[in-house]
Enzyme design. Structure first.
Site, PDB file in Angstrom:
ATOM      1  N   VAL A  17       0.837  -1.201   0.000  1.00  0.00           N
ATOM      2  CA  VAL A  17       0.000   0.000   0.000  1.00  0.00           C
ATOM      3  C   VAL A  17       0.874   1.253   0.000  1.00  0.00           C
ATOM      4  O   VAL A  17       0.654   2.185  -0.780  1.00  0.00           O
ATOM      5  CB  VAL A  17      -0.956   0.019   1.222  1.00  0.00           C
ATOM      6  CG1 VAL A  17      -1.926   1.192   1.116  1.00  0.00           C
ATOM      7  CG2 VAL A  17      -1.733  -1.294   1.343  1.00  0.00           C
ATOM      8  N   ARG A  48      12.009  -0.992   6.480  1.00  0.00           N
ATOM      9  CA  ARG A  48      12.989  -1.800   7.206  1.00  0.00           C
ATOM     10  C   ARG A  48      14.286  -1.904   6.418  1.00  0.00           C
ATOM     11  O   ARG A  48      15.371  -1.815   6.945  1.00  0.00           O
ATOM     12  CB  ARG A  48      12.442  -3.214   7.444  1.00  0.00           C
ATOM     13  CG  ARG A  48      11.699  -3.366   8.733  1.00  0.00           C
ATOM     14  CD  ARG A  48      11.145  -4.751   8.856  1.00  0.00           C
ATOM     15  NE  ARG A  48      10.337  -5.097   7.699  1.00  0.00           N
ATOM     16  CZ  ARG A  48       9.290  -5.895   7.733  1.00  0.00           C
ATOM     17  NH1 ARG A  48       8.938  -6.457   8.864  1.00  0.00           N
ATOM     18  NH2 ARG A  48       8.600  -6.173   6.643  1.00  0.00           N
ATOM     19  N   LYS A 106      -5.896  -2.613  10.662  1.00  0.00           N
ATOM     20  CA  LYS A 106      -7.079  -3.071  11.420  1.00  0.00           C
ATOM     21  C   LYS A 106      -6.678  -3.814  12.691  1.00  0.00           C
ATOM     22  O   LYS A 106      -7.369  -3.734  13.708  1.00  0.00           O
ATOM     23  CB  LYS A 106      -7.976  -3.971  10.563  1.00  0.00           C
ATOM     24  CG  LYS A 106      -7.341  -5.288  10.127  1.00  0.00           C
ATOM     25  CD  LYS A 106      -7.301  -5.434   8.658  1.00  0.00           C
ATOM     26  CE  LYS A 106      -6.211  -6.355   8.214  1.00  0.00           C
ATOM     27  NZ  LYS A 106      -5.933  -6.296   6.805  1.00  0.00           N
ATOM     28  N   GLU A 130      -9.946   5.001   7.070  1.00  0.00           N
ATOM     29  CA  GLU A 130     -10.863   4.502   6.045  1.00  0.00           C
ATOM     30  C   GLU A 130     -10.395   3.183   5.428  1.00  0.00           C
ATOM     31  O   GLU A 130     -11.207   2.324   5.068  1.00  0.00           O
ATOM     32  CB  GLU A 130     -11.028   5.568   4.949  1.00  0.00           C
ATOM     33  CG  GLU A 130     -12.019   5.216   3.860  1.00  0.00           C
ATOM     34  CD  GLU A 130     -13.434   4.998   4.400  1.00  0.00           C
ATOM     35  OE1 GLU A 130     -14.073   5.968   4.778  1.00  0.00           O
ATOM     36  OE2 GLU A 130     -13.890   3.835   4.436  1.00  0.00           O
ATOM     37  N   VAL A 133     -10.885  -1.118   6.938  1.00  0.00           N
ATOM     38  CA  VAL A 133     -11.945  -2.100   6.662  1.00  0.00           C
ATOM     39  C   VAL A 133     -12.373  -1.939   5.206  1.00  0.00           C
ATOM     40  O   VAL A 133     -12.688  -0.830   4.770  1.00  0.00           O
ATOM     41  CB  VAL A 133     -13.185  -1.889   7.564  1.00  0.00           C
ATOM     42  CG1 VAL A 133     -14.245  -2.946   7.278  1.00  0.00           C
ATOM     43  CG2 VAL A 133     -12.798  -1.908   9.035  1.00  0.00           C
ATOM     44  N   GLY A 135     -10.672  -2.196   2.378  1.00  0.00           N
ATOM     45  CA  GLY A 135      -9.720  -1.669   1.388  1.00  0.00           C
ATOM     46  C   GLY A 135     -10.202  -0.383   0.743  1.00  0.00           C
ATOM     47  O   GLY A 135     -10.300   0.661   1.400  1.00  0.00           O
ATOM     48  N   GLY A 188      -1.820 -15.564  -5.114  1.00  0.00           N
ATOM     49  CA  GLY A 188      -1.377 -14.481  -4.229  1.00  0.00           C
ATOM     50  C   GLY A 188      -2.507 -13.885  -3.405  1.00  0.00           C
ATOM     51  O   GLY A 188      -2.341 -12.836  -2.786  1.00  0.00           O
ATOM     52  N   LYS A 206     -12.086  -6.616  11.775  1.00  0.00           N
ATOM     53  CA  LYS A 206     -12.846  -5.623  11.007  1.00  0.00           C
ATOM     54  C   LYS A 206     -14.246  -5.422  11.590  1.00  0.00           C
ATOM     55  O   LYS A 206     -14.743  -4.295  11.642  1.00  0.00           O
ATOM     56  CB  LYS A 206     -12.922  -6.055   9.543  1.00  0.00           C
ATOM     57  CG  LYS A 206     -11.548  -5.954   8.862  1.00  0.00           C
ATOM     58  CD  LYS A 206     -11.544  -6.638   7.520  1.00  0.00           C
ATOM     59  CE  LYS A 206     -10.202  -6.522   6.828  1.00  0.00           C
ATOM     60  NZ  LYS A 206     -10.075  -7.408   5.666  1.00  0.00           N
ATOM     61  N   GLY A 309      -5.619  -4.919  -1.993  1.00  0.00           N
ATOM     62  CA  GLY A 309      -4.822  -4.532  -3.157  1.00  0.00           C
ATOM     63  C   GLY A 309      -4.137  -3.220  -2.834  1.00  0.00           C
ATOM     64  O   GLY A 309      -4.771  -2.297  -2.311  1.00  0.00           O
TER      65      GLY A 309
HETATM   66  P1  NAP Z   1       3.610  -4.683   3.502  1.00  0.00           P
HETATM   67  O1  NAP Z   1       3.584  -4.848   2.028  1.00  0.00           O
HETATM   68  O2  NAP Z   1       4.126  -5.800   4.346  1.00  0.00           O
HETATM   69  O3  NAP Z   1       4.496  -3.380   3.801  1.00  0.00           O
HETATM   70  C1  NAP Z   1       4.883  -3.021   5.102  1.00  0.00           C
HETATM   71  C2  NAP Z   1       5.892  -1.906   4.980  1.00  0.00           C
HETATM   72  O4  NAP Z   1       6.251  -1.449   6.280  1.00  0.00           O
HETATM   73  C3  NAP Z   1       7.192  -2.323   4.295  1.00  0.00           C
HETATM   74  O5  NAP Z   1       7.655  -1.293   3.447  1.00  0.00           O
HETATM   75  C4  NAP Z   1       8.170  -2.520   5.468  1.00  0.00           C
HETATM   76  O6  NAP Z   1       9.494  -2.249   5.122  1.00  0.00           O
HETATM   77  C5  NAP Z   1       7.674  -1.480   6.423  1.00  0.00           C
HETATM   78  N1  NAP Z   1       7.935  -1.848   7.816  1.00  0.00           N
HETATM   79  C6  NAP Z   1       7.456  -2.902   8.502  1.00  0.00           C
HETATM   80  N2  NAP Z   1       7.935  -2.900   9.750  1.00  0.00           N
HETATM   81  C7  NAP Z   1       8.733  -1.813   9.846  1.00  0.00           C
HETATM   82  C8  NAP Z   1       9.537  -1.265  10.883  1.00  0.00           C
HETATM   83  N3  NAP Z   1       9.611  -1.852  12.080  1.00  0.00           N
HETATM   84  N4  NAP Z   1      10.232  -0.138  10.634  1.00  0.00           N
HETATM   85  C9  NAP Z   1      10.171   0.460   9.420  1.00  0.00           C
HETATM   86  N5  NAP Z   1       9.431  -0.010   8.402  1.00  0.00           N
HETATM   87  C10 NAP Z   1       8.733  -1.131   8.617  1.00  0.00           C
HETATM   88  O7  NAP Z   1       2.187  -4.308   4.069  1.00  0.00           O
HETATM   89  P2  NAP Z   1       0.925  -3.747   3.252  1.00  0.00           P
HETATM   90  O8  NAP Z   1       0.256  -4.858   2.559  1.00  0.00           O
HETATM   91  O9  NAP Z   1       1.331  -2.537   2.497  1.00  0.00           O
HETATM   92  O10 NAP Z   1      -0.045  -3.344   4.460  1.00  0.00           O
HETATM   93  C11 NAP Z   1       0.200  -2.182   5.237  1.00  0.00           C
HETATM   94  C12 NAP Z   1      -1.006  -1.978   6.190  1.00  0.00           C
HETATM   95  O11 NAP Z   1      -2.164  -1.779   5.400  1.00  0.00           O
HETATM   96  C13 NAP Z   1      -1.309  -3.172   7.100  1.00  0.00           C
HETATM   97  O12 NAP Z   1      -1.755  -2.717   8.342  1.00  0.00           O
HETATM   98  C14 NAP Z   1      -2.434  -3.891   6.370  1.00  0.00           C
HETATM   99  O13 NAP Z   1      -3.265  -4.620   7.243  1.00  0.00           O
HETATM  100  C15 NAP Z   1      -3.172  -2.713   5.775  1.00  0.00           C
HETATM  101  N6  NAP Z   1      -3.958  -3.045   4.592  1.00  0.00           N
HETATM  102  C16 NAP Z   1      -3.354  -3.658   3.542  1.00  0.00           C
HETATM  103  C17 NAP Z   1      -4.108  -3.958   2.423  1.00  0.00           C
HETATM  104  C18 NAP Z   1      -3.476  -4.641   1.236  1.00  0.00           C
HETATM  105  O14 NAP Z   1      -4.202  -4.945   0.281  1.00  0.00           O
HETATM  106  N7  NAP Z   1      -2.181  -4.882   1.215  1.00  0.00           N
HETATM  107  C19 NAP Z   1      -5.472  -3.642   2.398  1.00  0.00           C
HETATM  108  C20 NAP Z   1      -6.053  -2.984   3.483  1.00  0.00           C
HETATM  109  C21 NAP Z   1      -5.267  -2.693   4.585  1.00  0.00           C
HETATM  110  P3  NAP Z   1      10.305  -3.145   4.049  1.00  0.00           P
HETATM  111  O15 NAP Z   1       9.610  -2.916   2.728  1.00  0.00           O
HETATM  112  O16 NAP Z   1      11.692  -2.618   4.041  1.00  0.00           O
HETATM  113  O17 NAP Z   1      10.177  -4.557   4.533  1.00  0.00           O
END
Ligand code: NAP
Length: 443
Positions: A17, A48, A106, A130, A133, A135, A188, A206, A309
């Site tokens: 995201v 990270r 969430k 927003e 829950v 997306g 995926g 949620k 997504g």
């Molecule tokens: P993700 O792809 O795993 O990305 C997490 C990001 O946070 C990565 O860039 C990671 O760094 C960074 N990170 C994690 N721990 C860290 C730390 N301790 N210090 C600094 N950076 C850190 O996750 P995502 O899918 O984007 O999801 C992010 C949030 O959105 C979550 O809470 C998820 O539940 C929510 N969400 C996601 C979606 C979805 O479709 N993906 C939908 C709705 C809500 P690195 O890249 O260097 O590892």
């Protein structure tokens, strides 16, 4: 050319995201600034691993591993790291330093929501969520603002795309649960460890968020009743179809008056349930999500779309960003989360719903009468009863090993009454097995 005040935006997380949020913010900055009435300067993105590939790419000079320094001096902090820590601590630090905060997390909200909302209220900041829950689906703002003048009676949601994809594949292609899960993993749609999705934990988080908003009451995650989809069989899905139903993992919250105590309360629960094939939620296929709201004045409303997504979810995050920026321009304290109703969360045993129970029974005269009276002894009223093999109550098979299948639909009954009925069925001598017990919702 209008000169806007510049707001400093710190982004925590540059993953699925976060990378899209950064990219769109950089690409559409001028347009967003016009909508927000303020310049939106992305001051950095905390990750990270600086060297990890990012899709879409983030300019190297914006990346940092020092999240704590990044949030110092930021006007708005967007948390897209996921997990409880360090996300919680960083958001509290951001709030306490006067920033408005945005999160899509969430798990964090369902676990530490009250602490974060209280912290924001103390300093007059605002917490936006927003994307937490559904997306891309606008659901938080409609519940919080558009329906603030109404009374929500009930919400039925398909809020987990992975489980909806699996159940949909079972329904449409006759796949087993295991093979549908394998397909979801290949595409995926399921994580390597799918527990959070298939056991209903994600949906429970949620529904805790939705129920808290809809019923102006803090709903602790521990009070959400949860069952996942792992016990759902292809036979159940197929027999549901024949009976005009679809099996969906539903996140449900509703306002209830406890039949025993008269207490006005709330129920929040997640379980696989039958819904009529004609219900709008039955048409939610694949990984899509939908939230169906029944409100006193508004009637039925449905919000539908991509529940996940990176790109889709970034839409909701950027919408929050524009709202937060507008608020900064206008000034004044944020709007506190409303929990004035403070309703009691009722345990699952006090919830009433309908059920469909499938039994294998001895195929001999008098069995239907015995089963019907067992239900009535336990205060569960039978609405429909179909016998798909064997003979009806008036006849009888001469073969003592013959088995009939009974599918019993009930009127509304409490979970406690139903549980007692099922226990009695299991030890009744005419019942060979209780094949399936499913709740029926959406009638
Ligand atoms: P993700 O792809 O795993 O990305 C997490 C990001 O946070 C990565 O860039 C990671 O760094 C960074 N990170 C994690 N721990 C860290 C730390 N301790 N210090 C600094 N950076 C850190 O996750 P995502 O899918 O984007 O999801 C992010 C949030 O959105 C979550 O809470 C998820 O539940 C929510 N969400 C996601 C979606 C979805 O479709 N993906 C939908 C709705 C809500 P690195 O890249 O260097 O590892």
């Amino acid at each position: 050319m209008i000169e806007y005040r510049n707001l400093r935006i710190a982004l925590l997380g540059g993953g699925s995201v976060g990378a899209h949020v950064a990219s769109l913010l950089l690409e559409h900055g001028d347009e967003l600034a016009s909508r927000a009435g303020a310049g939106l300067e992305l001051v950095g993105v905390a990750v990270r691993n600086i060297d990890a590939p990012r899709n879409p790419p983030i300019p190297a000079h914006l990346l940092t591993t020092d999240a704590e320094s990044l949030i110092l001096g930021a006007d708005i902090v967007i948390e897209l790291m996921g997990g409880l820590e360090p996300a919680r601590t960083l958001l509290l630090q951001a709030i306490n330093s006067g920033a408005d905060v945005i999160t899509a997390n969430k798990a964090l909200l369902a676990t530490h929501g009250p602490e974060l909302f209280d912290a924001a209220e103390q300093v007059g900041a605002q917490l936006y969520y927003e994307a937490a829950v559904g997306g891309a689906i606008p659901i938080i703002r409609p519940l919080r603002d558009s329906l603030a003048g109404d009374r929500v009676k009930r919400i039925l949601g398909i809020v987990n795309g992975t489980t909806n994809f699996i159940l949909d594949l079972m329904e449409r292609e006759g796949s087993s649960l295991e093979s549908a899960l394998a397909t979801a993993t290949e595409l995926g749609y399921a994580e390597a460890d799918p527990t959070a999705d298939i056991e209903g934990y994600d949906a429970a988080q949620k529904v805790a968020i939705l129920a808290s908003l809809a019923f102006h009451t803090n709903i602790p995650l521990e009070s959400v009743y949860r069952e996942g989809i792992t016990a759902v069989t292809l036979e159940q899905v197929e027999s549901a179809r024949k009976a005009g139903y679809v099996v969906k993992l539903l996140a449900i919250c509703e306002r209830l008056v406890d039949a025993e105590t008269g207490i006005d309360g709330v129920s929040a629960r997640v379980y696989p349930a039958l819904i009529p094939a004609t219900h709008p939620l039955a048409a939610v296929h694949g990984v899509n999500n939908a939230v169906f709201i029944e409100a006193e004045a508004a009637g039925s409303l449905m919000f539908y779309g991509a529940g996940a997504g990176g790109l889709e979810t970034s839409s909701a995050v950027l919408g929050d960003l524009v709202s937060a920026a507008r608020r900064h321009v206008i000034g004044g304290p944020g709007v506190a989360e409303s929990n004035h109703a403070n309703l009691q969360v009722l345990p699952i045993a006090h919830v009433t719903t309908r059920y469909q129970i499938t039994l294998h029974v001895v195929d001999e005269p008098g069995v239907l009468a015995a089963i019907a009276s067992l239900f009535s002894e336990h205060h569960v009223s039978v609405e429909t009863l179909t016998q798909s093999t064997g003979v009806d109550a008036g006849g009888g098979s001469s073969d003592p090993s013959a088995t009939a299948t009974l599918v019993i639909g009930t009127h509304e009954a409490t979970e406690a009454a139903l549980a007692a009925t099922v226990t009695a069925l299991k030890t009744n001598k005419v019942v060979r097995s209780v094949v399936s017990v499913l709740r029926v919702e959406g009638l």
